[in-house]
Design a protein around this motif. Structure first.
Motif, PDB file in Angstrom:
ATOM      1  N   VAL A 111      49.085  43.102  32.577  1.00 54.36           N
ATOM      2  CA  VAL A 111      50.447  43.111  33.092  1.00 54.36           C
ATOM      3  C   VAL A 111      50.400  42.903  34.604  1.00 54.36           C
ATOM      4  O   VAL A 111      49.607  43.526  35.305  1.00 54.36           O
ATOM      5  N   ARG A 112      51.275  42.028  35.099  1.00 54.30           N
ATOM      6  CA  ARG A 112      51.366  41.801  36.543  1.00 54.30           C
ATOM      7  C   ARG A 112      52.825  41.775  36.968  1.00 54.30           C
ATOM      8  O   ARG A 112      53.700  41.428  36.181  1.00 54.30           O
ATOM      9  N   MET A 113      53.064  42.114  38.246  1.00 56.42           N
ATOM     10  CA  MET A 113      54.432  42.239  38.737  1.00 56.42           C
ATOM     11  C   MET A 113      54.529  41.707  40.162  1.00 56.42           C
ATOM     12  O   MET A 113      53.655  41.971  40.994  1.00 56.42           O
ATOM     13  N   ALA A 127      49.221  36.052  33.580  1.00 58.16           N
ATOM     14  CA  ALA A 127      49.075  37.302  32.841  1.00 58.16           C
ATOM     15  C   ALA A 127      49.648  37.180  31.433  1.00 58.16           C
ATOM     16  O   ALA A 127      50.462  36.301  31.134  1.00 58.16           O
ATOM     17  N   GLU A 128      49.255  38.115  30.574  1.00 61.01           N
ATOM     18  CA  GLU A 128      49.818  38.161  29.228  1.00 61.01           C
ATOM     19  C   GLU A 128      51.293  38.539  29.258  1.00 61.01           C
ATOM     20  O   GLU A 128      52.102  38.049  28.481  1.00 61.01           O
ATOM     21  N   LEU A 129      51.637  39.436  30.187  1.00 60.53           N
ATOM     22  CA  LEU A 129      53.011  39.900  30.352  1.00 60.53           C
ATOM     23  C   LEU A 129      53.255  40.066  31.843  1.00 60.53           C
ATOM     24  O   LEU A 129      52.462  40.714  32.532  1.00 60.53           O
ATOM     25  N   ALA A 130      54.338  39.486  32.347  1.00 60.06           N
ATOM     26  CA  ALA A 130      54.594  39.561  33.787  1.00 60.06           C
ATOM     27  C   ALA A 130      56.064  39.830  34.061  1.00 60.06           C
ATOM     28  O   ALA A 130      56.945  39.378  33.325  1.00 60.06           O
ATOM     29  N   PHE A 131      56.279  40.567  35.148  1.00 66.51           N
ATOM     30  CA  PHE A 131      57.619  40.862  35.641  1.00 66.51           C
ATOM     31  C   PHE A 131      57.767  40.174  36.998  1.00 66.51           C
ATOM     32  O   PHE A 131      57.067  40.522  37.953  1.00 66.51           O
ATOM     33  N   VAL A 132      58.680  39.225  37.065  1.00 68.34           N
ATOM     34  CA  VAL A 132      58.890  38.443  38.286  1.00 68.34           C
ATOM     35  C   VAL A 132      60.287  38.767  38.803  1.00 68.34           C
ATOM     36  O   VAL A 132      61.286  38.457  38.152  1.00 68.34           O
ATOM     37  N   GLY A 133      60.364  39.387  39.956  1.00 63.34           N
ATOM     38  CA  GLY A 133      61.644  39.843  40.471  1.00 63.34           C
ATOM     39  C   GLY A 133      62.663  38.731  40.592  1.00 63.34           C
ATOM     40  O   GLY A 133      62.401  37.698  41.205  1.00 63.34           O
ATOM     41  N   ASP A 134      63.871  38.947  40.009  1.00 62.93           N
ATOM     42  CA  ASP A 134      64.942  37.953  40.118  1.00 62.93           C
ATOM     43  C   ASP A 134      66.279  38.597  40.485  1.00 62.93           C
ATOM     44  O   ASP A 134      67.324  37.954  40.432  1.00 62.93           O
ATOM     45  N   GLY A 135      66.267  39.861  40.864  1.00 61.90           N
ATOM     46  CA  GLY A 135      67.471  40.563  41.291  1.00 61.90           C
ATOM     47  C   GLY A 135      67.107  41.931  41.812  1.00 61.90           C
ATOM     48  O   GLY A 135      65.941  42.362  41.725  1.00 61.90           O
ATOM     49  N   LYS A 136      68.088  42.636  42.349  1.00 59.41           N
ATOM     50  CA  LYS A 136      67.812  43.925  42.978  1.00 59.41           C
ATOM     51  C   LYS A 136      67.115  44.896  42.037  1.00 59.41           C
ATOM     52  O   LYS A 136      66.195  45.607  42.423  1.00 59.41           O
ATOM     53  N   ASN A 137      67.557  44.931  40.786  1.00 57.32           N
ATOM     54  CA  ASN A 137      66.951  45.828  39.796  1.00 57.32           C
ATOM     55  C   ASN A 137      66.671  45.094  38.495  1.00 57.32           C
ATOM     56  O   ASN A 137      66.886  45.625  37.401  1.00 57.32           O
ATOM     57  N   ALA A 174      50.756  37.989  43.131  1.00 55.03           N
ATOM     58  CA  ALA A 174      49.931  38.789  42.215  1.00 55.03           C
ATOM     59  C   ALA A 174      49.558  38.002  40.963  1.00 55.03           C
ATOM     60  O   ALA A 174      49.148  38.576  39.959  1.00 55.03           O
ATOM     61  N   ARG A 175      49.688  36.678  41.023  1.00 50.67           N
ATOM     62  CA  ARG A 175      49.308  35.766  39.940  1.00 50.67           C
ATOM     63  C   ARG A 175      49.964  36.138  38.603  1.00 50.67           C
ATOM     64  O   ARG A 175      49.302  36.214  37.565  1.00 50.67           O
ATOM     65  N   PRO A 176      51.284  36.368  38.604  1.00 48.73           N
ATOM     66  CA  PRO A 176      51.924  36.847  37.367  1.00 48.73           C
ATOM     67  C   PRO A 176      51.914  35.833  36.242  1.00 48.73           C
ATOM     68  O   PRO A 176      51.863  36.216  35.059  1.00 48.73           O
ATOM     69  N   TYR A 177      51.959  34.550  36.585  1.00 48.60           N
ATOM     70  CA  TYR A 177      52.144  33.530  35.547  1.00 48.60           C
ATOM     71  C   TYR A 177      50.894  33.322  34.699  1.00 48.60           C
ATOM     72  O   TYR A 177      50.964  32.635  33.670  1.00 48.60           O
ATOM     73  N   LEU A 184      43.979  46.779  34.323  1.00 46.71           N
ATOM     74  CA  LEU A 184      44.249  45.341  34.287  1.00 46.71           C
ATOM     75  C   LEU A 184      45.456  44.942  35.127  1.00 46.71           C
ATOM     76  O   LEU A 184      45.658  43.765  35.410  1.00 46.71           O
ATOM     77  N   GLY A 185      46.274  45.894  35.530  1.00 49.92           N
ATOM     78  CA  GLY A 185      47.532  45.594  36.197  1.00 49.92           C
ATOM     79  C   GLY A 185      47.361  45.202  37.657  1.00 49.92           C
ATOM     80  O   GLY A 185      46.437  45.637  38.340  1.00 49.92           O
ATOM     81  N   MET A 186      48.288  44.371  38.145  1.00 49.85           N
ATOM     82  CA  MET A 186      48.335  44.000  39.564  1.00 49.85           C
ATOM     83  C   MET A 186      49.790  43.846  39.983  1.00 49.85           C
ATOM     84  O   MET A 186      50.636  43.435  39.196  1.00 49.85           O
ATOM     85  N   ALA A 187      50.049  44.145  41.259  1.00 49.65           N
ATOM     86  CA  ALA A 187      51.376  43.956  41.820  1.00 49.65           C
ATOM     87  C   ALA A 187      51.254  43.578  43.279  1.00 49.65           C
ATOM     88  O   ALA A 187      50.321  43.999  43.973  1.00 49.65           O
TER      89      ALA A 187
END
Length: 649
Positions: free
Chosen positions: A545-547, A560-570, A555-558, A501-504
């Motif tokens: 899960v999407r990232m 998804a049930e759970l998404a990681f959207v980069g907002d900093g280096k780590n 990767a259409r994160p918004y 189900l995951g995408m990045a």
């Protein structure tokens, strides 16, 4: 003017918790349908225009300064204006951040994105792309979330040859990028049913109806020559299964030109001599269309500017105003699911589609590019006022959308019967990267072997960055499975559902917008989530899960049930609460979640889901959407984490 009245859009309208600023107050004529004056085709000129729109207007229909910059082979890169123009031709200039050398010029290269309507790719085309990526790219192909191919790592000096070769193979890069209609999406299931056949037809129609008409493409990449190849997707427009002859393709082209240029006198068609629909400045921003069948939401239909839903009774529902790109810290940018606009039949659908594009062309924001997508226009006006504006261009009232059966999500992986005596096979490809991995599947070699052994087979790129191999004869099933085994390609039953189900998105090192990792870290993140779920006794559960490496949402994160959207280096912003059937945008839960301790952010959410969900089958996305952020925060505030933190090797 009898029967009409001037209607002003306020400088700002509050809705859904956001304030959206239109460019400048503008006016359009609305009134009773049938008594409307002609809608002017140049309303966008009442607004100011940003530098990109000025550049488009001065480019002589996407020619200059790109022609001059490409001719300069002494320079590895192109100018900023050419960078923006090149997108219309299907390419992005990129800099490999990991190859930068101090004091030296950036490591410039180019990415090409193909137009692949509905993700369909014949075997010979794949083999041509495989050869091109080997000889001129970085020895892999990337399948995108809009069912297109990307080739990375092409040098400036080789760009023309690669694009010309793609066109000679029956495809194109026109429409891969730019402020025009992008790749049209379609369910990846090649089912031989009336509904899916109609979806294939109208996806192909949408792909051709909004093709730019400038000759700049053939002049720059093919030295003005007309191609001898036939674009394979056009056969769906006339419901033919075999590849069209060149003469038949010309007949289809003439039919599409008639549909495109048909003028009802209400402002859909511009006075621009080259571009009847796009005009001199094309659209304010990129434009995305998806076509699906009632009940099948394999394409994330609600994220498109236009969604076309084929109804079982022969009609169509049209959705408008979806889109996911946003900017951290700017509440005037946001993800949005599309609204249901109207119902159409085959006679009215082309006019309605053209009218929606014309509304965006004339009324979309050309001053603030961050607010230029159609979703902001629909959001600011509201769908009812937007509908009236579309009616003004179309010249008739739009019937209300028809009730639809419930949506289901399927990625169409595994073996399926097509309905014509053949079979198709969905194969999961993690993050869409087709490569012969040293420590994993030899995907490129596998596909070459399949198309060599099964010459009539073809592939379809799926909306989840995976692939479907179609037109497999029943007696070829064992052969294909033996090739899978020989090349380390797994059956879907062998893959963790979270991985499936995951995408990045690609993110680092090539995407200039990425602030952190996505594709390269996604396997590790999914493994950490699985370990955490197992620790909490949730080993049988699955979560979508999407990232992404930035907030633009490729990767259409918004959804998804759970998404990681980069907002900093780590670090990542956590989004929660998208629907398992992709009908609902999630909500921002927490910013600056550190990669090193991500288990501490996730464990309270999973534990609360385990202990307080309404039923044992309530999905994680539905649970957090129902529970809401305040209650999730309260639970997390007193929860004691027990799971170990991942220790990087």
């Amino acid at each position: 003017m009898r029967g009409s009245w001037w209607w002003c859009v306020a400088a700002a309208q509050v809705g859904a918790g956001f304030v959206v600023q239109p460019a400048a107050p503008w006016r359009s004529r609305l009134g009773v349908i049938g008594e409307l004056p002609e809608v002017e085709a140049s309303l966008e000129k009442r607004q100011g225009r940003d530098k990109i729109n000025e550049m488009k207007s001065n480019s002589e229909y996407l020619r200059h300064p790109l022609t001059e910059d490409l001719a300069d082979l002494e320079t590895l890169s192109i100018s900023h204006d050419s960078y923006n123009l090149l997108k219309f031709h299907g390419s992005y200039q990129q800099d490999d951040r990991e190859k930068r050398k101090k004091g030296a010029e950036k490591a410039w290269q180019f990415m090409l994105r193909l137009k692949v309507p509905g993700g369909e790719c014949p075997g010979p085309l794949y083999l041509a792309l495989d050869e091109l990526c080997e000889a001129y790219g970085q020895q892999d192909l990337r399948m995108t979330t809009r069912q297109a191919f990307q080739i990375h790592g092409i040098s400036k000096k080789n760009l023309k040859h690669v694009i010309k070769s793609i066109m000679d193979a029956g495809s194109t890069t026109i429409g891969g990028c730019g402020d025009i209609n992008r790749n049209v999406m379609l369910p990846p299931a090649p089912l031989e049913t009336e509904a899916y056949a109609r979806a294939r037809k109208w996806a192909a129609v949408c792909a051709e109806l909004f093709v730019p008409q400038t000759e700049a493409f053939s002049e720059i990449w093919c030295d003005g020559e007309k191609l001898a190849s036939v674009q394979y997707w056009k056969r769906h427009i006339v419901d033919e299964t075999a590849m069209l002859t060149k003469a038949r393709e010309l007949e289809v082209d003439a039919k599409m030109q008639e549909m495109m240029r048909s003028d009802n006198g209400r402002g859909i068609i511009t006075k621009a001599p080259v571009e009847p629909l796009y005009g001199d400045t094309y659209l304010p921003r990129k434009f995305k269309i998806g076509v699906t069948v009632e009940g099948d939401n394999s394409i994330d239909v609600y994220i498109n500017d236009i969604g076309v839903v084929v109804l079982e009774d022969g009609g169509f529902n049209v959705l408008v105003g979806g889109g996911l790109g946003r900017t951290h810290g700017k509440e005037t940018t946001f993800a949005r699911a599309a609204d249901e606009l109207c119902r159409c039949d085959e006679t009215t659908l082309p006019t309605v589609l053209k009218a929606i594009v014309a509304v965006q062309r004339d009324h979309g924001n050309r001053e603030v590019r961050a607010n230029a997508r159609l979703k902001y226009l629909v959001h600011t006006l509201g769908v009812d006022a937007f509908r009236k504006l579309v009616e003004a261009y179309a010249g008739f009232q739009l019937p209300p959308p028809a009730p639809m059966k419930p949506w289901k999500y399927s990625d169409w992986m595994g073996w399926h019967e097509t309905g014509d005596g053949t079979r198709f096979l969905g194969i999961n490809v993690e993050q869409g990267r087709l490569r012969d991995f040293d420590d994993g599947p030899k995907l490129r070699s596998f596909l070459r072997a399949v198309f060599d052994a099964c010459p009539e087979a073809a592939m379809i790129l799926s909306p989840t960055q995976s692939m479907v191999i179609r037109n497999i004869k029943p007696d070829q099933t064992e052969l294909v499975e033996s090739l899978m085994a020989a090349h380390g390609v797994k059956h879907v039953e062998e893959i963790d559902p979270i991985v499936r189900l995951g995408m990045a998105c690609p993110a680092l090192p090539l995407c200039g917008l990425a602030v952190t990792e996505a594709e390269r870290y996604m396997p590790t993140m999914l493994a950490r989530i699985r370990t955490l779920l197992d620790h909490l006794g949730l080993d049988a559960e699955e979560i979508m899960v999407r990232m992404t490496g930035c907030p633009n949402g490729c990767a259409r994160p918004y959804m998804a049930e759970l998404a990681f959207v980069g907002d900093g280096k780590n670090s990542y912003q956590l989004y929660l609460g998208g629907s398992p059937v992709l009908t609902r945008v999630g909500f921002p839960y927490k910013d600056r979640c550190k990669v090193a301790t991500i288990e501490h952010d996730l464990e309270p959410l999973f534990a609360m889901w385990r202990d307080t969900r309404a039923t044992p089958s309530e999905a994680f996305g539905d649970f957090v959407a129902r529970t809401g952020k305040p209650a999730l925060d309260d639970f997390a505030a007193t929860y004691k984490c027990t799971a170990p933190i991942y220790a990087a090797a």
